[in-house]
Design a protein around this motif. Structure first.
Motif, PDB file in Angstrom:
ATOM      1  N   THR A  47       3.432  29.851  24.910  1.00 49.20           N
ATOM      2  CA  THR A  47       2.366  30.869  24.825  1.00 49.20           C
ATOM      3  C   THR A  47       1.304  30.708  25.915  1.00 49.20           C
ATOM      4  O   THR A  47       0.347  31.482  25.948  1.00 49.20           O
ATOM      5  N   GLY A  48       1.453  29.679  26.734  1.00 44.22           N
ATOM      6  CA  GLY A  48       0.408  29.400  27.718  1.00 44.22           C
ATOM      7  C   GLY A  48      -0.871  28.939  27.033  1.00 44.22           C
ATOM      8  O   GLY A  48      -1.976  29.098  27.566  1.00 44.22           O
ATOM      9  N   GLY A  49      -0.734  28.397  25.845  1.00 46.88           N
ATOM     10  CA  GLY A  49      -1.893  27.830  25.134  1.00 46.88           C
ATOM     11  C   GLY A  49      -2.800  28.870  24.505  1.00 46.88           C
ATOM     12  O   GLY A  49      -4.001  28.635  24.344  1.00 46.88           O
ATOM     13  N   LYS A  50      -2.243  30.017  24.160  1.00 46.46           N
ATOM     14  CA  LYS A  50      -3.088  31.072  23.576  1.00 46.46           C
ATOM     15  C   LYS A  50      -2.425  31.717  22.355  1.00 46.46           C
ATOM     16  O   LYS A  50      -1.222  31.961  22.361  1.00 46.46           O
ATOM     17  N   LYS A 109      -0.828  17.693  10.245  1.00 45.23           N
ATOM     18  CA  LYS A 109      -1.752  16.886  11.025  1.00 45.23           C
ATOM     19  C   LYS A 109      -1.301  16.781  12.488  1.00 45.23           C
ATOM     20  O   LYS A 109      -2.089  16.966  13.415  1.00 45.23           O
ATOM     21  N   ALA A 110      -0.022  16.488  12.680  1.00 46.49           N
ATOM     22  CA  ALA A 110       0.492  16.306  14.044  1.00 46.49           C
ATOM     23  C   ALA A 110       0.383  17.609  14.842  1.00 46.49           C
ATOM     24  O   ALA A 110       0.058  17.595  16.033  1.00 46.49           O
ATOM     25  N   PHE A 111       0.636  18.732  14.183  1.00 43.19           N
ATOM     26  CA  PHE A 111       0.549  20.027  14.859  1.00 43.19           C
ATOM     27  C   PHE A 111      -0.899  20.313  15.245  1.00 43.19           C
ATOM     28  O   PHE A 111      -1.176  20.726  16.377  1.00 43.19           O
ATOM     29  N   ALA A 169      -4.861  20.839  19.538  1.00 40.78           N
ATOM     30  CA  ALA A 169      -6.300  20.626  19.767  1.00 40.78           C
ATOM     31  C   ALA A 169      -6.635  20.624  21.256  1.00 40.78           C
ATOM     32  O   ALA A 169      -7.755  20.960  21.658  1.00 40.78           O
ATOM     33  N   LYS A 170      -5.651  20.281  22.088  1.00 39.46           N
ATOM     34  CA  LYS A 170      -5.865  20.265  23.551  1.00 39.46           C
ATOM     35  C   LYS A 170      -5.940  21.673  24.114  1.00 39.46           C
ATOM     36  O   LYS A 170      -6.278  21.858  25.275  1.00 39.46           O
TER      37      LYS A 170
END
Ligand code: GYE
Length: 313
Positions: free
Chosen positions: A147-150, A170-172, A177-178
């Protein structure tokens, strides 16, 4: 007439009894969580088929999604004096008292599939299963790339209090979070069931409408249920809503090949052979790995169709 001396008779009798005892099949009690998903069906099948192959007397109990049923099964295994207990714990906590009873009875317990939280690590021999943290992390990384982080994410959680739901969530969350552009806007449990996935997705769609970009489902069954809800809402799963899920059961991988699920992270349920090898080693007093994880891969548009014919579950 020749008479058999009494000591010889005694030896013969004992020898016979010992031979009988050693020929007696291994008695193993397996407390399964229930029958909530295709993953679970494959796991139960693997445990049963492998037991039959090895001539193991398997006492199989279906907990029907209730911890109290599993605890009752464990107590009954102890009363039946099984050689070993295998437990796939529904939830992480609340096992110590019954595990203490097993320990007192000298019956080793092997935890499979889901981990437990305990104040006393000596209450079980070892753990065999998958690394749910790694799975959640893989899902997040794949999604960030895709998604390109979006995107706005809805999350379908597994059974509340279970290790896979806790760890995958939690892991997801840590993984995305980055990427501040990736946001979980809603998260509810569908109890790892197809019906749960459908119902909760319907509610998500009603509440949030078309702003949902991504669905993260903790298993394929919930994703498959959600796909129905998405289609019924007139949207295209895999296109209008990107779907990432976990398990890689055959139907899940098929949905990836069909373009309805975009990615599924594998969680291998076929650990019957490994479990019985480990039980044998524990009973022989050998040292076994404290925690042993299956190796899992990932399926997306690039490899799903090719993987399908070889899929074992
Ligand atoms: O992912 C899900 C099942 O504990 C790994 O439980 C297992 C999970 C699996 O119901 O489909």
């Amino acid at each position: 007439m020749k008479t058999t001396p009494w000591f010889k008779t005694l030896l013969l009798t004992f020898g016979f009894a010992a031979a009988l005892a050693s020929a007696a099949p291994l008695k193993i009690g397996f407390a399964q969580t229930g029958a909530e998903s295709a993953w679970r069906a494959a796991n139960s099948e693997s445990m049963k088929v492998e037991a039959a192959k090895r001539g193991i007397d398997l006492k199989f109990s279906d907990g029907q999604g209730k911890q109290e049923n599993q605890i009752r099964a464990l107590r009954s295994f102890i009363a039946q004096k099984v050689d070993a207990i295998v437990l796939a714990p529904l939830v992480e906590t609340g096992w110590d008292p019954v595990l203490r009873d097993a320990k007192r009875a000298g019956i080793p317990v092997i935890i499979t599939d889901r981990s437990i939280q305990t104040a006393d690590e000596s209450l079980y021999a070892c753990f065999i299963g998958s690394d749910f943290f790694a799975e959640g992390r893989m899902a997040a990384e794949w999604l960030a790339k895709k998604t390109g982080g979006k995107g706005r994410i809805v999350e379908l959680q597994g059974t509340p209090g279970s290790a896979p739901a806790n760890d995958r969530r939690k892991a997801f969350a840590e993984g995305i979070a980055k990427y501040p552009g990736l946001q979980v806007i809603d998260s509810q449990s569908g109890d790892f069931r197809r019906t749960g996935g459908k119902e909760v997705m319907e509610a998500f769609l009603k509440k949030h409408g078309k702003i949902i970009d991504i669905l993260y489902a903790h298993n394929d069954d919930m994703a498959l249920g959600a796909i129905q809800a998405i289609e019924e809402a007139g949207l295209k799963p895999g296109t209008d809503i990107v779907i990432v899920s976990i398990d890689a059961v055959r139907e899940g991988v098929q949905a990836v090949a069909d373009g309805k699920i975009n990615c599924t992270v594998e969680c291998n349920p076929l650990f019957g052979p490994k479990v019985y090898d480990t039980v044998a080693a524990v009973l022989a007093g050998k040292t076994v790995e404290r925690k042993s994880y299956n190796k899992d891969e990932l399926f997306d548009a690039t490899n799903s169709a090719a993987a399908l014919p070889k899929r074992q579950y």
